[in-house]
Write a protein that holds these residues in place. Structure first.
Motif, PDB file in Angstrom:
ATOM      1  N   GLY A  58      26.614  -8.176 -19.254  1.00  0.00           N
ATOM      2  CA  GLY A  58      27.279  -6.881 -19.392  1.00  0.00           C
ATOM      3  C   GLY A  58      26.275  -5.839 -19.824  1.00  0.00           C
ATOM      4  N   LYS A  59      26.774  -4.705 -20.271  1.00  0.00           N
ATOM      5  CA  LYS A  59      25.883  -3.647 -20.740  1.00  0.00           C
ATOM      6  C   LYS A  59      26.630  -2.732 -21.692  1.00  0.00           C
ATOM      7  N   ASN A  79      23.561 -10.173 -22.427  1.00  0.00           N
ATOM      8  CA  ASN A  79      24.183 -11.402 -21.938  1.00  0.00           C
ATOM      9  C   ASN A  79      24.692 -12.192 -23.126  1.00  0.00           C
ATOM     10  N   ARG A  80      25.597 -13.135 -22.854  1.00  0.00           N
ATOM     11  CA  ARG A  80      26.149 -13.912 -23.968  1.00  0.00           C
ATOM     12  C   ARG A  80      26.539 -15.310 -23.521  1.00  0.00           C
ATOM     13  N   ILE A  81      26.519 -16.206 -24.490  1.00  0.00           N
ATOM     14  CA  ILE A  81      27.089 -17.541 -24.355  1.00  0.00           C
ATOM     15  C   ILE A  81      28.362 -17.538 -25.190  1.00  0.00           C
ATOM     16  N   GLY A 102      15.276  -9.749 -24.387  1.00  0.00           N
ATOM     17  CA  GLY A 102      16.220 -10.654 -25.016  1.00  0.00           C
ATOM     18  C   GLY A 102      17.132 -11.364 -24.047  1.00  0.00           C
ATOM     19  N   VAL A 103      17.412 -10.755 -22.889  1.00  0.00           N
ATOM     20  CA  VAL A 103      18.255 -11.408 -21.887  1.00  0.00           C
ATOM     21  C   VAL A 103      17.546 -12.657 -21.375  1.00  0.00           C
ATOM     22  N   ALA A 104      16.282 -12.526 -21.014  1.00  0.00           N
ATOM     23  CA  ALA A 104      15.498 -13.679 -20.579  1.00  0.00           C
ATOM     24  C   ALA A 104      15.351 -14.688 -21.709  1.00  0.00           C
ATOM     25  N   GLY A 124      22.348 -11.914 -26.329  1.00  0.00           N
ATOM     26  CA  GLY A 124      21.000 -11.410 -26.146  1.00  0.00           C
ATOM     27  C   GLY A 124      21.046  -9.999 -25.568  1.00  0.00           C
ATOM     28  N   PHE A 125      19.975  -9.256 -25.734  1.00  0.00           N
ATOM     29  CA  PHE A 125      19.926  -7.896 -25.198  1.00  0.00           C
ATOM     30  C   PHE A 125      18.483  -7.475 -24.980  1.00  0.00           C
TER      31      PHE A 125
END
Length: 508
Positions: A58-59, A79-81, A102-104, A124-125
């Motif tokens: 998302g964003k 992104n999230r888990i 942070g997404v990676a 993560g972001f």
């Protein structure tokens, strides 16, 4: 002469300037309502190779300039888990840098967060200016002026200013609004968009600076926070960077000694000779880079970058040893490219450990963001008078080179590129005795990047609410390498267990 380096002219690490920070001195109270009334719309992730099946993306949208939100916005990739058990909220994670995506990072670390994901959505972001969040860049190096290391102060300042203008042109307006003060404010917008009254946060390395700044800006919105591999809040960039150089060289010496003791080490079977051979290899690649096609070359600066990546964790040493052998024997840098996750054309041939599609991320983004943020966060600047002092400059060069003939010169160049620019924020230097709930700091005795004394000093500065975990281990940060640290961090984040007094983990 500048080349189109894979790391996009690390020399052109070129950076930076300064950032326009929103400050407490601005009497006008901007209306940020629309940013605090948004919700993240989660959906399937695209172009995330290796992502867990349940990962969502998302964003959020944040103002480019918090003092003047009408000037434009920045979209931050997230992104999230999702939590697998009884959810207690979101846990935002920053893996360091500054400049680390942070997404990676969350894709690559998903398994390590399985226990925490029982109680949290792990989020993560990509911070502003990083990864897929309006990434900063200096371009491909083709329009970059000469490097700013020169004989006289006026030339240094003139060339640094020209380099900054090139980087600003390629980066767009986010270059003037990068820096931890703004990223911290973004963090608070994300907290609200995630529906959390308090920020639960796990920061590694530079992420500890970000977490500490948040405690200074939003003390009453702090939930549970772990800061692992603690950054300094007080040392100027000149001193801080030299400490980092020293730590990198120590880690390199340890690797070279280990390599020389193993059969087949391409650097030789004598530790002293192996150290010199490593230095010579960097010089040789700078003099005769390896052509990779499409006018792209792999040079000594790229090797230095790969070494910096590999040396943080001992389990990467065998891979690094083999990768170096490929370079020496066959002038083949593909294994080193995989090590740093840098994809270059042709993509099929050079696909490596990159876990996120990088087609929209400039290859120099990490280095450029790192220096831009560090300059923005530091109020100290070398002045024209200091740069004119030949003895002072020679002393700096000698000091950095003595600390590391491999890492020292490039890191000093980052410091010099901030010279003459308006000073960065002094807010970070003033943070102390924060009025927050108790939170956890992790300092590792053998950390090559963030020395243990920084953890002690930062804990003392932040006050009695900061509980220090003394980890007698090696490597950068402790959570991913120490079962003891992981257990204590998880117990605190999940159950609020911190105990009283200092905490301790022995060698494992």
């Amino acid at each position: 002469m500048l080349t189109r380096s894979v790391i996009a002219a690390t020399a052109a690490l070129a950076l930076l300037g300064t950032t326009a920070q929103a400050t407490a001195a601005d009497d006008r109270v901007p209306d940020l309502t629309r940013f605090y009334h948004q919700k993240v719309t989660w959906g399937a992730c695209k172009n995330l190779d290796g992502a867990p099946d349940d990962m969502q993306c998302g964003k959020v949208t944040v103002p480019l300039d918090y003092a003047h939100p009408e000037k434009g916005t920045v979209d931050l990739a997230m992104n999230r888990i999702p939590a697998s058990g009884d959810r207690r909220g979101s846990l935002l994670v920053n893996f360091g840098g500054p400049g680390g995506p942070g997404v990676a990072g969350l894709v690559g670390s998903a398994q390590q967060f399985e226990d925490l994901a029982k109680g949290y959505d792990i989020v993560g972001f990509d911070p502003r200016g990083v990864g897929t969040s309006s990434p900063v860049t200096c371009g491909d190096g083709s329009d970059m002026p000469d490097e700013p290391l020169a004989d006289d102060a006026s030339t240094v300042l003139e060339q640094a200013a020209k380099q900054w203008q090139v980087c600003r042109k390629h980066s767009g307006p986010v270059a003037d609004h990068i820096g931890t003060i703004n990223v911290s404010r973004d963090l608070d917008v994300m907290r609200d968009a995630l529906g959390d009254d308090k920020l639960n946060f796990f920061g590694f390395s530079y992420g500890t600076r970000l977490g500490a700044v948040y405690t200074g800006q939003f003390p009453h919105k702090v939930g549970r926070m772990v800061l692992d591999g603690v950054d300094t809040l007080t040392e100027p960039m000149v001193e801080q960077t030299r400490v980092a150089v020293e730590g990198q060289q120590t880690a390199l010496d340890n690797f070279v000694t280990w390599c020389a003791q193993n059969a087949g080490c391409v650097l030789g079977d004598n530790a002293r000779d192996a150290k010199q051979n490593m230095t010579d290899l960097v010089s040789q690649l700078n003099e005769r880079p390896i052509p990779l096609g499409d006018d792209v070359e792999y040079g000594g600066d790229d090797l230095v970058n790969a070494l910096g990546t590999a040396l943080y964790h001992r389990d990467a040493w065998p891979y690094l040893s083999q990768a170096l052998a490929n370079v020496v024997a066959d002038r083949d840098p593909r294994a080193l490219l995989r090590l740093t996750g840098v994809p270059i054309p042709p993509p099929d041939e050079y696909a490596g450990r990159a876990i996120v599609s990088q087609e929209d991320v400039p290859p120099d983004n990490f280095g450029v963001a790192l220096t831009m943020v560090n300059c923005a966060d530091d109020p100290d600047r070398l002045t024209a008078a200091q740069l004119s002092d030949e003895k002072m400059i020679k002393s700096l060069v000698d000091d950095y080179t003595e600390a590391s003939p491999i890492f020292g010169p490039a890191r000093l160049e980052q410091v010099l590129l901030c010279a003459g620019q308006p000073k960065g924020t002094d807010f970070i230097r003033k943070i102390h005795d924060v009025d927050t709930p108790r939170f956890l700091l992790v300092g590792t005795r053998g950390d090559p990047a963030t020395p243990y004394r920084w953890a002690v000093e930062t804990a003392q500065r932040l006050g009695e609410q900061a509980v220090l975990l003394d980890n007698h281990g090696d490597g950068h940060t402790g959570y991913f390498s120490s079962k003891c640290v992981a257990q204590k961090a998880d117990d605190y984040l999940l159950y609020g267990e911190l105990g009283r007094g200092g905490l301790y983990c022995g060698e494992e």
